[in-house]
Every structure is written in structure tokens, then in C-alpha cells.
Scaffold this motif. Structure first.
Motif, short mmCIF file in Angstrom:
data_model
loop_
_atom_site.label_atom_id
_atom_site.label_comp_id
_atom_site.label_asym_id
_atom_site.label_seq_id
_atom_site.Cartn_x
_atom_site.Cartn_y
_atom_site.Cartn_z
N THR A 74 -9.71 -6.56 -2.38
CA THR A 74 -8.99 -7.08 -1.22
C THR A 74 -9.09 -8.60 -1.09
N TYR A 117 -16.63 5.06 2.46
CA TYR A 117 -15.82 3.84 2.44
C TYR A 117 -16.61 2.70 3.08
N MET A 156 0.81 -1.21 0.00
CA MET A 156 0.00 0.00 0.00
C MET A 156 0.85 1.27 0.00
N VAL A 161 -7.05 -1.13 -8.96
CA VAL A 161 -8.46 -0.93 -8.61
C VAL A 161 -9.25 -0.89 -9.91
N PHE A 186 -3.14 2.64 -5.66
CA PHE A 186 -3.27 1.30 -5.11
C PHE A 186 -2.63 0.31 -6.08
N ASN A 191 -0.84 -7.56 -10.43
CA ASN A 191 -1.47 -6.25 -10.45
C ASN A 191 -1.00 -5.42 -11.64
N ARG A 249 -15.03 -7.23 -1.76
CA ARG A 249 -14.02 -6.20 -2.00
C ARG A 249 -14.37 -4.96 -1.17
N ILE A 309 -11.68 -1.91 -4.48
CA ILE A 309 -10.33 -2.29 -4.05
C ILE A 309 -10.37 -3.81 -3.85
N CYS A 317 -0.33 4.26 -2.32
CA CYS A 317 -1.47 5.08 -1.96
C CYS A 317 -1.17 5.97 -0.77
N CYS A 340 -8.50 6.38 -11.17
CA CYS A 340 -8.15 5.12 -10.52
C CYS A 340 -6.64 4.95 -10.38
#
Length: 411
Positions: free
Chosen positions: A224, A199, A1, A119, A116, A291, A140, A222, A4, A111
Motif C-alpha cells: 500500500t 489482517y 481494487m 501482492v 489485487f 503492477n 504495507r 499488500i 479483489c 497470490c
């Protein structure tokens, strides 16, 4: 992370909290509301009613990226009863554009600026007095960006801790436990207005409704679940034990002895050895590579979308349209709003052969009504009449013009 943490955009969205506080005290733990953190200049550039028709046209064009799709919802469920998104929205259906970041460059740029690992974004278009989907949870985390109008959110507890795809309640016939929707389990009731940010961690059951204003919002997803420790480590372990594609014998590539008793001792010993040999730095490289590939595919898809040949010219409020003589809309179509108004009735109020700006359609209809009141009475099912066209979002006028063009009634 780490990326970000250094993103000015992400920091502005979660202000007054710092990224350190966000990830230590909020992330994957509780929903959080951020009032007015998306200024008008930023959100109007990102996506608005004015550009939505072009995004929809790209989504429907031949050659559109496969993962970008339009889903129409009516009565809390997917619906395929409409010939076009314009017709669907005029009659009170909601529109969902999945992976809109692959269709619209400002969203893609937004984005990427979050920094990140990866995303993606979905777009939700909800008419007045509507609810797109029933209460559900996602696999997510999401950042909800309210772009136009407003929406009323109810967020409940999480019945499954950080769920995986097969554990999303409210989806794929997996019911939300009744006790979760009890008012005592409501974690947040919040109205999002244009510029607000919300969020929602994965697993928290939620639902959202509109009232007198239509709503346009983006959900930045996101992923996750894909980043869960179990999945990342399993991916790395599988890469390690599978090894390269070569002629050399590798016992991990052999089938399990389904035809005989399993040797648990040997299997556990081999697995333990593989775990001991696992290089965590290699696991990180695999995570980053996946990613990176996702982001690369996003960029390629966007390039393809920007070169698509659209089925017609995209409409905005400033576009001029000429209605043809003697045209009629087929079927019993109504404008779902404060009051039900026949779309055929609306069509007949407009002067034919004269260019009319899309943003002035309702105004032209109102002026015509004053000149020819008997023609413009709206007959309801109960026999009552109405003389009032609703003051609604400009996207309704764009949809009406689009429907007429698609049916050969206007140019």
C-alpha cells in the motif's frame, strides 16, 4: 481494487465481512481476526512442513531469483552463524523466506487469485518458545495465513499514520515509542491456529511468539505504500513533465539553478501548469503498468525457480535415509526444544546401514533408548539427565536428516 472485490478467494478469507464492508470499515484502519477461514485442504496445498525443505533448497540454489532470499533470525536479530537452515532451525533459530511466491507455484497461484493489483508473500518458520523479530511496524498491509502450528500475536497502536519505508518504527534503528508498547495501547491479543487469518494494516506495531508448538505462516503483503495517492500522483506527474526522450528542449530536464537565487514565482507557475495538464487516466495507466510489470517479473522468476538444479534431493517425512557407520557431527550442536538434546546423541541412537523413514527418526531413537538406556542419557549443563525425546513437528526430523546428509553422514 475492483478485481479483489470479485475474488472468491479474498471473499472467503474475510468472511463474514463483504469486500465492501472490509474496504469501508477495516482496510487501513484497524486489525481484524478471521477464525478458520483457510480450510485444511487449501492450506495444506498452499505450503506445509512437508514441502518446506524443497522451498528452502530452491531459495539456496544457484540462480535463485534475487528478491527471494533466506534470512535467519536468532535472539530477535539477523544471524549468520549457521551453515544451513537445517542446522539453524534445529538450534532454535527462525527462518524467513522472502518472496516465496517466486519459488513455490501454489503460493504464486494463491497470490494471483486474490486479484489485487499486485501482492507478494513471505514465509515465516518459527520454532517452539521463540519470537522471530522484535516489535515493529511495516510500510504495507498484510494478510497473515496460519498454515501449521500456532502463534500468539500482540498488535499495538500506530505511532505514524500510514508510514512510508523510512518511517517504519522498529526497523533501521528507528525505535518504537515506549508508550506504544504500553498495555493500554494494545489493540489486539490473538492466538492464530492453523487455518486462521489475520489482517494487519500498515503502521500498526506488532510482535508474535510461539509457545509449545512451532509455527509456519505466510504473510501476504499488500504494497500500500507503493499505492499511496502521493506516490501514484508523483509518478504520474514526473512521467508527464519528463516527457519523451527526444532532442526537443524541455525545461523540466534542466538542473535547478543551484548557482543563483531560485525564481519561486516561475517555478510555482510551471508546476501549477503541469498539475493542471496532468491526465488522471494516464496516471491510472502508469499504476496498472507498474503492477503488471511486477506480476510479469514474478511469473518469470517462478519459472526460473522451477527449473533450478537443487543441491540435493528434497526431503519429506516419507523419504528414506540410510545412516553411515562411524559418522560424527562436528561441533557442539543441540536440539532446541522442551529439553536440550545433543544432535550427536540423537545420531548415535539410529541404526546404521538400514533405511529409515524421516518421519520415524524420533520413534527409532525412542526404541533405541529403551534398548540401551545408559547410552541415551542426555547430560544437561547442571548434570541432570533426561530420557524423553520431545514430540515435535515433523519438520525437525526433516532438518535433522538434512543436516546429516549435508555433512556426509547419511544418504
Amino acid at each position: 481494487m475492483a478485481g479483489c472485490l470479485n475474488s472468491e478467494l479474498f471473499c472467503s478469507l474475510i468472511s463474514p465481512h463483504s469486500p465492501d464492508v472490509f474496504f469501508a470499515e477495516i482496510f487501513e484502519q484497524r486489525p481484524m481476526y478471521f477464525k478458520g477461514n483457510l480450510p485444511f485442504a487449501q492450506r495444506s496445498h498452499l505450503l506445509s512442513w512437508e514441502y518446506l525443505d524443497e522451498v528452502l533448497l530452491r531459495c539456496l540454489s544457484l540462480g535463485c531469483p534475487e528478491s527471494s532470499e533466506l534470512v535467519i533470525y536468532k535472539n530477535l536479530a539477523p544471524c549468520e552463524d549457521y551453515t544451513s537452515p537445517a542446522e539453524a532451525y534445529l538450534q532454535g533459530a527462525s527462518l524467513i523466506i522472502n518472496n516465496v511466491d517466486q519459488l513455490w507455484r501454489p503460493v504464486h497461484t494463491f497470490c494471483r487469485a486474490l486479484k489485487f493489483p499486485s501482492v507478494y508473500a513471505n514465509c515465516y518458520v518459527t520454532p517452539q518458545f521463540s519470537q522471530t523479530a522484535p516489535p515493529h511496524a511495516d510500510d504495507r498491509d498484510v494478510l497473515v495465513l496460519q498454515l501449521e502450528g500456532e502463534k500468539h500475536w500482540s498488535i499495538y497502536s500506530s505511532p505514524v499514520y500510514l508510514p512510508y519505508p523510512s518511517e517504519q518504527v522498529g526497523k533501521d534503528h528507528l525505535e518504537v515509542p515506549c508508550e506504544v508498547l504500553d498495555s493500554q495501547n494494545t489493540r489486539m491479543l490473538q492466538t492464530l491456529r492453523a487455518g486462521d487469518v489475520l489482517y494487519v494494516p500498515r503502521g500498526f506495531v506488532h510482535e508474535a511468539k510461539t509457545s509449545s508448538l512451532s509455527s509456519l505462516h505466510l504473510t501476504v503483503a499488500i504494497p500500500t505504500f507503493d499505492w499511496s495517492k502521493s506516490k501514484v500522483m508523483i509518478d504520474a506527474l514526473q512521467d508527464h513533465i519528463d516527457g519523451p526522450a527526444e532532442a526537443k528542449k524541455n525545461p523540466w530536464r534542466q538542473s535547478i539553478p543551484f548557482y543563483a537565487p531560485w525564481n519561486e514565482v516561475d517555478l510555482k507557475a510551471a508546476l501549477h501548469q503541469a498539475v493542471e495538464e496532468l491526465d488522471i487516466s494516464k496516471a491510472k495507466k502508469i499504476f496498472e503498468a507498474k503492477n503488471h510489470m511486477h506480476n510479469h517479473r514474478q511469473a518469470l522468476a517462478l519459472q526460473a525457480a522451477e527449473s533450478l538444479r537443487l543441491p540435493r534431493r528434497a526431503l519429506r517425512s516419507s523419504s528414506t535415509v540410510v545412516w553411515h557407520q562411524n559418522g560424527r557431527l562436528e561441533g557442539d550442536l543441540w536440539l532446541a526444544s522442551f529439553e536440550r538434546i545433543s544432535l550427536e546423541y540423537l545420531l548415535q541412537t539410529l541404526e546404521k546401514g538400514r533405511p529409515i523413514e524421516v518421519g520415524h527418526i524420533f520413534g527409532e531413537a525412542m526404541r533405541a533408548k529403551k534398548r540401551r538406556a545408559p547410552l541415551l542419557e542426555d547430560q544437561h549443563d547442571d548434570g541432570a539427565t533426561s530420557h524423553n525425546l520431545p514430540m515435535l513437528c515433523g519438520f525437525l526430523q526433516i532438518c535433522f536428516a538434512a543436516l546429516c546428509i549435508e555433512n556426509g553422514l547419511a544418504t
